[in-house]
Design a protein around this motif. Structure first.
Motif, PDB file in Angstrom:
ATOM      1  N   THR A 111      -2.555 -18.588  -3.902  1.00 37.89           N
ATOM      2  CA  THR A 111      -1.341 -17.899  -3.516  1.00 37.89           C
ATOM      3  C   THR A 111      -1.750 -17.560  -1.943  1.00 37.89           C
ATOM      4  OG1 THR A 111       0.184 -15.901  -3.862  1.00 37.89           O
ATOM      5  CG2 THR A 111      -2.045 -15.225  -4.117  1.00 37.89           C
ATOM      6  N   HIS A 112      -0.963 -17.446  -1.130  1.00 41.86           N
ATOM      7  CA  HIS A 112      -1.245 -17.325   0.352  1.00 41.86           C
ATOM      8  C   HIS A 112      -0.647 -15.652   0.614  1.00 41.86           C
ATOM      9  CE1 HIS A 112      -1.743 -16.900   4.406  1.00 41.86           C
ATOM     10  NE2 HIS A 112      -0.475 -17.072   4.783  1.00 41.86           N
ATOM     11  N   TRP A 113      -1.731 -14.866   0.477  1.00 42.58           N
ATOM     12  CA  TRP A 113      -1.192 -13.323   0.450  1.00 42.58           C
ATOM     13  C   TRP A 113      -1.427 -12.795   1.659  1.00 42.58           C
ATOM     14  CZ3 TRP A 113       0.660 -11.813  -3.894  1.00 42.58           C
ATOM     15  CH2 TRP A 113       1.313 -10.420  -4.212  1.00 42.58           C
ATOM     16  N   ASP A 114      -0.060 -12.743   2.442  1.00 36.94           N
ATOM     17  CA  ASP A 114       0.012 -11.943   3.524  1.00 36.94           C
ATOM     18  C   ASP A 114       0.076 -10.728   3.219  1.00 36.94           C
ATOM     19  OD1 ASP A 114       1.010 -14.072   5.390  1.00 36.94           O
ATOM     20  OD2 ASP A 114       2.553 -14.367   4.096  1.00 36.94           O
ATOM     21  N   ARG A 115      -1.051  -9.933   3.887  1.00 40.32           N
ATOM     22  CA  ARG A 115      -1.240  -8.590   3.355  1.00 40.32           C
ATOM     23  C   ARG A 115      -0.230  -7.485   3.781  1.00 40.32           C
ATOM     24  NH1 ARG A 115      -5.271  -4.056   4.845  1.00 40.32           N
ATOM     25  NH2 ARG A 115      -6.124  -3.388   3.045  1.00 40.32           N
ATOM     26  N   GLU A 116       0.565  -7.892   4.739  1.00 41.23           N
ATOM     27  CA  GLU A 116       1.718  -6.982   5.060  1.00 41.23           C
ATOM     28  C   GLU A 116       2.463  -7.766   6.020  1.00 41.23           C
ATOM     29  OE1 GLU A 116      -0.313  -3.651   6.779  1.00 41.23           O
ATOM     30  OE2 GLU A 116      -0.905  -4.905   8.740  1.00 41.23           O
ATOM     31  N   TRP A 117       3.893  -7.765   5.934  1.00 38.22           N
ATOM     32  CA  TRP A 117       4.667  -8.742   6.437  1.00 38.22           C
ATOM     33  C   TRP A 117       5.988  -8.266   6.531  1.00 38.22           C
ATOM     34  CZ3 TRP A 117       6.120 -14.281   4.627  1.00 38.22           C
ATOM     35  CH2 TRP A 117       6.879 -14.826   5.683  1.00 38.22           C
ATOM     36  N   TYR A 118       6.932  -8.912   5.499  1.00 42.07           N
ATOM     37  CA  TYR A 118       8.292  -8.439   5.595  1.00 42.07           C
ATOM     38  C   TYR A 118       8.452  -7.248   4.937  1.00 42.07           C
ATOM     39  CZ  TYR A 118       8.344 -11.147   1.459  1.00 42.07           C
ATOM     40  OH  TYR A 118       8.121 -11.673   0.155  1.00 42.07           O
ATOM     41  N   LEU A 119       7.430  -6.793   4.354  1.00 37.14           N
ATOM     42  CA  LEU A 119       7.440  -5.647   3.428  1.00 37.14           C
ATOM     43  C   LEU A 119       6.196  -4.797   3.796  1.00 37.14           C
ATOM     44  CD1 LEU A 119       7.797  -6.988  -0.310  1.00 37.14           C
ATOM     45  CD2 LEU A 119       9.718  -5.792   1.078  1.00 37.14           C
ATOM     46  N   PRO A 120       6.395  -3.303   3.803  1.00 39.36           N
ATOM     47  CA  PRO A 120       5.205  -2.637   4.361  1.00 39.36           C
ATOM     48  C   PRO A 120       3.879  -2.867   3.497  1.00 39.36           C
ATOM     49  CG  PRO A 120       7.225  -1.342   3.924  1.00 39.36           C
ATOM     50  CD  PRO A 120       7.279  -2.523   3.459  1.00 39.36           C
ATOM     51  N   TYR A 121       2.713  -2.510   3.792  1.00 40.00           N
ATOM     52  CA  TYR A 121       1.248  -2.896   3.322  1.00 40.00           C
ATOM     53  C   TYR A 121       1.599  -2.263   1.846  1.00 40.00           C
ATOM     54  CZ  TYR A 121      -3.231  -2.343   1.492  1.00 40.00           C
ATOM     55  OH  TYR A 121      -4.376  -2.530   0.782  1.00 40.00           O
ATOM     56  N   GLU A 122       1.835  -1.322   1.579  1.00 39.34           N
ATOM     57  CA  GLU A 122       1.639  -0.808   0.232  1.00 39.34           C
ATOM     58  C   GLU A 122       2.426  -1.337  -0.844  1.00 39.34           C
ATOM     59  OE1 GLU A 122      -0.678   0.858  -1.379  1.00 39.34           O
ATOM     60  OE2 GLU A 122      -1.783   1.692   0.378  1.00 39.34           O
ATOM     61  N   LYS A 123       3.586  -1.888  -0.495  1.00 38.60           N
ATOM     62  CA  LYS A 123       4.607  -2.531  -1.206  1.00 38.60           C
ATOM     63  C   LYS A 123       3.923  -3.982  -1.613  1.00 38.60           C
ATOM     64  CE  LYS A 123       8.063  -3.970  -3.564  1.00 38.60           C
ATOM     65  NZ  LYS A 123       8.750  -3.283  -4.868  1.00 38.60           N
ATOM     66  N   HIS A 124       3.397  -4.549  -0.649  1.00 40.61           N
ATOM     67  CA  HIS A 124       2.762  -5.708  -0.922  1.00 40.61           C
ATOM     68  C   HIS A 124       1.345  -5.739  -1.869  1.00 40.61           C
ATOM     69  CE1 HIS A 124       4.827  -8.801   1.313  1.00 40.61           C
ATOM     70  NE2 HIS A 124       4.734  -8.302   2.563  1.00 40.61           N
ATOM     71  N   HIS A 125       0.875  -4.457  -1.516  1.00 41.39           N
ATOM     72  CA  HIS A 125      -0.701  -4.259  -2.353  1.00 41.39           C
ATOM     73  C   HIS A 125      -0.044  -3.961  -3.812  1.00 41.39           C
ATOM     74  CE1 HIS A 125      -4.088  -0.966  -2.370  1.00 41.39           C
ATOM     75  NE2 HIS A 125      -4.226  -2.178  -3.066  1.00 41.39           N
ATOM     76  N   MET A 126       1.065  -3.206  -4.066  1.00 41.92           N
ATOM     77  CA  MET A 126       1.426  -2.921  -5.527  1.00 41.92           C
ATOM     78  C   MET A 126       1.674  -4.647  -6.214  1.00 41.92           C
ATOM     79  SD  MET A 126       0.859   0.152  -5.827  1.00 41.92           S
ATOM     80  CE  MET A 126      -0.476  -0.011  -4.814  1.00 41.92           C
ATOM     81  N   LEU A 127       2.250  -5.206  -5.233  1.00 39.33           N
ATOM     82  CA  LEU A 127       2.574  -6.439  -5.956  1.00 39.33           C
ATOM     83  C   LEU A 127       1.432  -7.505  -6.019  1.00 39.33           C
ATOM     84  CD1 LEU A 127       5.715  -7.670  -3.902  1.00 39.33           C
ATOM     85  CD2 LEU A 127       5.662  -6.802  -6.093  1.00 39.33           C
ATOM     86  N   LEU A 128       0.411  -7.134  -5.335  1.00 44.62           N
ATOM     87  CA  LEU A 128      -0.901  -7.741  -5.532  1.00 44.62           C
ATOM     88  C   LEU A 128      -1.657  -7.351  -6.685  1.00 44.62           C
ATOM     89  CD1 LEU A 128      -3.503  -9.518  -4.336  1.00 44.62           C
ATOM     90  CD2 LEU A 128      -4.033  -7.168  -3.103  1.00 44.62           C
ATOM     91  N   ILE A 129      -1.613  -6.016  -7.062  1.00 44.06           N
ATOM     92  CA  ILE A 129      -2.192  -5.496  -8.360  1.00 44.06           C
ATOM     93  C   ILE A 129      -1.462  -6.411  -9.366  1.00 44.06           C
ATOM     94  CG2 ILE A 129      -2.853  -3.493  -9.594  1.00 44.06           C
ATOM     95  CD1 ILE A 129      -4.070  -3.637  -6.722  1.00 44.06           C
ATOM     96  N   GLU A 130      -0.214  -6.236  -9.480  1.00 45.39           N
ATOM     97  CA  GLU A 130       0.318  -7.052 -10.581  1.00 45.39           C
ATOM     98  C   GLU A 130       0.104  -8.650 -10.743  1.00 45.39           C
ATOM     99  OE1 GLU A 130       5.068  -8.384 -11.384  1.00 45.39           O
ATOM    100  OE2 GLU A 130       4.767  -6.734 -10.396  1.00 45.39           O
ATOM    101  N   PHE A 131      -0.111  -9.162  -9.584  1.00 44.60           N
ATOM    102  CA  PHE A 131      -0.506 -10.730  -9.359  1.00 44.60           C
ATOM    103  C   PHE A 131      -1.929 -10.682  -9.816  1.00 44.60           C
ATOM    104  CE2 PHE A 131      -3.242 -13.169  -6.876  1.00 44.60           C
ATOM    105  CZ  PHE A 131      -2.869 -14.684  -7.248  1.00 44.60           C
ATOM    106  N   MET A 132      -3.140 -10.025  -9.672  1.00 44.42           N
ATOM    107  CA  MET A 132      -4.298 -10.300  -9.980  1.00 44.42           C
ATOM    108  C   MET A 132      -4.452 -10.012 -11.414  1.00 44.42           C
ATOM    109  SD  MET A 132      -6.065 -11.142  -7.424  1.00 44.42           S
ATOM    110  CE  MET A 132      -7.858 -10.751  -8.161  1.00 44.42           C
TER     111      MET A 132
END
Length: 895
Positions: free
Chosen positions: A12-33
């Motif tokens: 997965t190419h994980w942009d740490r922050e981009w079109y969503l704020p960091y913590e939103k991407h962060h929460m999705l990362l937890i689900e992904f991992m």
């Protein structure tokens, strides 16, 4: 029997922050991992996963899921998850040479805590690739790079055209200017060409027929690469079934759930003899020019300025000063550097430092930059205090019992000349029980004498002392509670002449009976700045005409300002069709001398240009309808507002260039402002400071180029020169320039760009990207003769401050200071860093920007060894080494 092999690499190419704020991407990362680990545990056929080449994903996950560390570590050690070699996936152009190295070092260090480092130079979504990447990778033991941009023409959504330019294959060799070469693999069909593989037996036939044909078109061997993932792509949990089913229908293809080490080993065994070699920078120059994404260099310039400041503080001040302190006995704070660099590098992912995310992302970045700066300043302060305690200053007691000493450090590897500014406190009165108001009164009523500045031999030194008045301060002792005090504060500016590399100079304020005004002037005939090297006349329109007195050559029309509309986005600049620039060329400037001292003079100009207030309503409509930027027909409104631009030109007595500070209050939107520097030099090339190189670039783009704008990246400076003379324009955090195709080789330096949208797939408004309010930028104009390298060093030194601190008259261990190393660098050899490695060895890095070999001598009372970018010991060498053309060289010293 299968004669084709489909290597499917899950990622997965994980942009740490981009079109969503960091913590939103962060929460999705937890689900992904969580899903990834669960899939790896339950499905033994799901062989491996490539974790995007950045170890920060591990930190971000374990921050929320610390209980998963053991399982995560097991999967990495078992080769099911591949990690590294980077800490983050950076933008290579907008992060410094040393920041790129720290990224590689930290990524390796973190990966080793879990298991093996994946030795693949992973650049999936970098907005072009730095020319020295092959050399850097080789020095880290990496022989292959995989990348998504820079070589083949890509259009909307990264579709690849059928026409081959640099390479007919996905595979090629990539060579740095020094000759270092790695195997390069291009994601010719992007890094999502194997995503969401169907399990349905009807759908998979259509899917794989298309995918196999696309990969075979570019593959040079029978091994085809399919990247099973994309940006923030969830784990395909049924991939094992999808590959089994595909194998049943395509008997001539072997479907392998693969990984990069296996895939690279397989293609290396079958590479054809006709692979081409591509050289240096990969900037998509043989394209129409619309999607190089180079204009991210000017998106949200305030971020670039903060980044330049933080990088400089860490690599060019904190590390060398801490190294000097370590030589005197201080413990080197590796842990603080690692933490501080990590905080800073969390702002270096390409969608972060490029300024091409939503506003919430970049607000958080400002906070991170402030945190990183505080860490760097703390390290510097602690190291300077340690040095302060060691330095003997008793010579000043012989000059005056009331001496107020201070010391200055040149933290660079080249001799440094310039002005140092620091605050000096006198009449200090500490608070005590029943003595708070007394301390205030006593300090307030203290008589501050007139002072002069002297060196240790009592020789007077040029400078300026300004009384700032009553000041509250406090000490933070290591063994007791904070100690508040009141004092009188002085701002001291002192001229430092030719302080040797890594040198320390002790100076002092000495009371005098009568303050004598120093004689001399750098202002001639009202508006001419002149010293021994330069004569610069401020013109009626506020621009400046500079004559290099060593060559007699004059550069006219320096620092004309230009304004254009911008209908583009954070990625790409787009000028309204048919628009003509608005410039200050015909303006009438207010001009005044604001400082005229023997060691420095300043002239201020104010010019006003009237610019449109914004783009018209058509732009709103086109954005709502998702009209692609270069199809927009909007214009700017007829209503104009005044923009007053204030410029302060500074010439120092010993300066080789004119330093410029430009400021304005931006009240308009949808526009770009540039400073123009006419060279009138007849040359097809120009030179831009980049990562461990000064890149030679064609001024006229390739025949395929359609974009009217040919803006490009720079680090410290841009240079244009012919055989006899040249002009270098240095900057601090101004990463975008363009060489105008105007017949005069005019340098255009972007100092502001405002846009209203992110600009990728959809409508993401970014009102804060308009950068409204007060703006201030700094640059230096440096004319030169045949010695172009001297102008480069001047430009590098422009970015780096001296370190200075007040001390006291004391007996100290260090009476006669000798620099930790005494460098003698041959022509074209540039200093990069001085620090300690993890083994406690002093290491220093240099690089050549010349096409000729030269010698580098490092005199030191330690044995020297050859090292690399990972700062490992590769064997003893003599103190004089030959540096090959364009070589990056790291040298270490035994403890």
């Amino acid at each position: 029997m299968a004669n084709k092999k489909a290597h499917v690499i899950s990622h997965t190419h994980w942009d740490r922050e981009w079109y969503l704020p960091y913590e939103k991407h962060h929460m999705l990362l937890i689900e992904f991992m969580d899903t990834l680990l669960d899939t790896l545990e339950k499905d033994p056929e799901y062989k491996s996963f490539h974790l995007d080449g950045q170890t920060i994903i591990l930190e971000d996950y374990l921050q929320v899921r610390p209980e998963k560390r053991e399982l995560l570590t097991k999967m990495i050690k078992d080769g099911r998850i591949h990690i590294g070699p980077w800490y983050i996936l950076q933008d290579e152009w907008l992060t410094s040479s040393e920041a790129n190295v720290r990224n590689l070092q930290v990524g390796h260090d973190d990966a080793k805590m879990y298991g093996d480092v994946c030795k693949v130079g992973y650049f999936p979504d970098s907005f072009g690739n730095m020319g020295q990447a092959p050399q850097m990778l080789q020095q880290a033991g990496i022989e292959t790079a995989v990348f998504g941009r820079g070589v083949k023409p890509t259009g909307f959504n990264n579709e690849v055209s059928g026409e081959a330019f640099e390479s007919p294959y996905s595979e090629m060799y990539w060579e740095s200017p020094d000759g270092s070469k790695v195997l390069g693999v291009l994601f010719a069909n992007w890094y999502c060409n194997g995503m969401e593989a169907p399990t349905d037996k009807e759908k998979l036939v259509e899917y794989w027929n298309s995918k196999l044909e696309g990969a075979a078109h570019f593959a040079s061997t029978d091994h085809m690469l399919f990247m099973n993932g994309c940006d923030h792509q969830p784990v395909q949990t049924d991939l094992s079934e999808a590959l089994r089913n595909a194998g049943e229908f395509f008997k001539d293809v072997e479907f392998i759930h693969s990984n990069f080490p296996e895939y690279i080993e397989a293609i290396k065994a079958e590479l054809p003899d006709n692979l081409v070699t591509i050289h240096g920078e990969l900037r998509s120059q043989q394209t129409d020019g619309w999607c190089t994404l180079a204009n991210t260099a000017s998106a949200r310039i305030y971020l670039k300025q903060m980044n330049a400041k933080c990088q400089t503080l860490f690599e060019k001040v904190a590390e060398p000063v801490a190294t000097l302190a370590h030589k005197m006995g201080m413990d080197y704070p590796h842990h603080l550097f690692t933490y501080g660099w990590k905080v800073l590098m969390q702002n270096h992912p390409h969608d972060s430092i490029c300024g091409c995310s939503v506003d919430e992302v970049h607000r958080e970045m400002v906070s991170r930059f402030e945190k990183a700066e505080q860490v760097a300043l703390h390290i510097i302060d602690e190291a300077m205090k340690f040095i302060k305690a060691k330095l003997d200053t008793m010579k000043f007691k012989n000059i005056s019992e009331e001496a107020e000493p201070f010391f200055v450090i040149n933290p660079t590897g080249h001799t440094k000349t310039g002005l140092v500014e620091l605050n000096v406190e006198v009449a200090k009165k500490y608070f005590a029980p029943n003595y708070v108001q007394g301390a205030i009164d006593d300090a307030n009523h203290a008589t501050v004498p007139a002072y002069k500045i002297v060196d240790e031999n009592g020789n007077e030194v040029n400078g300026e002392i300004v009384e700032l008045g009553l000041h509250f301060g406090y000490d933070l002792p290591k063994d007791k509670f904070r100690q508040p005090y009141m004092c009188q504060q002085l701002k001291v500016t002192v001229e430092v002449d030719a302080l040797e590399a890594f040198g320390i100079r002790r100076l002092a304020l000495i009371p005098v009976d009568t303050k004598v005004e120093a004689e001399g002037s750098l202002v001639k005939e009202g508006r001419i700045l002149e010293n021994a090297f330069i004569s610069a006349k401020v013109e009626d329109n506020g621009s400046i005409t500079i004559t290099d007195k060593t060559t007699g050559h004059t550069f006219e029309e320096q620092c004309i300002y230009e304004d254009h509309g911008d209908l583009g986005n954070e990625y790409i600049y787009f000028m309204p069709l048919g628009e003509k620039p608005i410039t200050s060329k015909d303006a009438k400037a207010q001009v005044r001398v604001v400082k005229n001292l023997p060691h420095v003079a300043e002239i201020e100009t104010k010019v006003t240009i009237n610019i449109p207030k914004s783009a018209n309503e058509q732009l709103d409509k086109e954005m709502r309808e998702l009209v692609w930027f270069n199809g927009r027909k909007a214009q700017r409104v007829e209503e104009t507002i005044p923009m007053e631009i204030t410029t302060v030109y500074t010439l120092e007595r010993l300066g080789k260039g004119i330093k410029v500070k430009t400021s304005f209050v931006n009240e308009a939107i949808d526009h770009r402002v540039r400073a123009l520097f006419t060279t009138k030099l007849d040359t097809p090339f120009h030179y831009a400071d980049s990562i461990f190189e000064v890149a030679k670039r064609d001024t006229v783009p390739s025949k395929e180029w359609k974009n009217p704008c040919n803006a490009q990246h720079q680090q410290a400076f841009i240079n244009v020169h012919d055989e006899n003379v040249g002009l270098t324009v240095a900057n601090i955090g101004l990463n975008e320039y363009e060489l105008l195709r105007d017949g005069e080789n005019t340098i255009a330096l972007t100092i502001h760009r405002g846009t209203r949208e992110l600009g990728d797939w959809g409508v993401f408004p970014t009102p804060e990207a308009q950068c409204l309010g007060y703006q201030e930028v700094e640059f230096e104009i440096i004319p030169h003769g045949k010695d172009v390298y001297a102008s480069y060093i001047e430009a590098y030194q422009f970015q780096i401050p001296f370190a200075a601190m007040q001390t006291v008259v004391q007996v100290g261990e260090v009476k006669e200071y000798a620099p930790i190393i005494v460098p003698t660098a041959g022509e074209g050899i540039i200093y990069s860093s001085l620090k300690l490695n993890h083994e406690g060895n002093v290491v220093t890095r240099w690089y050549s920007v010349s096409d000729k070999e030269a010698n580098l001598t490092l005199d030191a009372d330690m044995n020297m060894f050859m090292s690399n970018l990972l700062e490992e010991n590769h064997g003893a060498v003599e103190h004089t080494v030959t540096v090959n053309p364009y070589q990056i060289i790291t040298l270490g010293f035994d403890k």
